[in-house]
Write a protein that holds these residues in place. Structure first.
Motif: not given
Length: 166
Positions: A88, A123-128, A135, A148, A151, A157
């Protein structure tokens, strides 16, 4: 007094410093390298320490089962050279690179310097999302929190067309 002296000696030996908090600065890192197939029982006898010393399977599996976090290191299949790590937090070198590349917070119109900003996953860590230059971008704490909190459904975006180009 004996405990104080022992704690102080341990702090000096392990960290090279001695603060008023004695043991607060001591952080252990145990590195054991093993193939993922060892965890599934398909392979044995492959765990080793950084210097190449082999670790018995029971000890390696016990260590793997008791840690709070892992670093997956991906290696080239032929050469065995490390290609990337699945973590992370960016390494110090990667953070330095992104900070120098971005120079300021990447939110439009924000001029806060990147040195004091957060390094954010586009692109969020928890979403890959991966911890790679293409990134990551610097966002000051205010805009990082805003991203965050709002969103993607509330108008925030962002994507990187190429590393550093948002």
């Amino acid at each position: 007094m004996h405990q104080y002296m022992a704690d102080t000696a341990a702090a000096v030996l392990l960290t090279g410093t001695c603060d008023a908090g004695w043991l607060d600065n001591i952080k252990a890192e145990v590195v054991v390298t093993m193939p993922a197939t060892m965890l599934t029982g398909e392979e044995t006898g492959q765990a080793e320490l950084p210097a190449g010393t082999l670790v018995d399977d029971d000890t390696a599996l016990m260590l793997a089962g008791s840690v709070s976090s892992w670093t997956r290191l991906f290696t080239h299949p032929v050469t065995g050279v490390a290609v990337t790590a699945d973590v992370y937090a960016p390494t110090a070198a990667l953070r330095r690179f992104v900070v120098h590349r971005d120079r300021t917070c990447r939110f439009p119109g924000c001029a806060r310097i990147a040195k004091h900003a957060d390094v954010d996953h586009t692109k969020d860590w928890q979403h890959g999302g991966k911890t790679t230059p293409d990134n990551l971008a610097c966002l000051c704490r205010h805009h990082h929190t805003l991203k965050h909190r709002l969103g993607p459904d509330e108008g925030w975006k962002v994507r990187q067309l190429e590393p550093g180009v948002l």
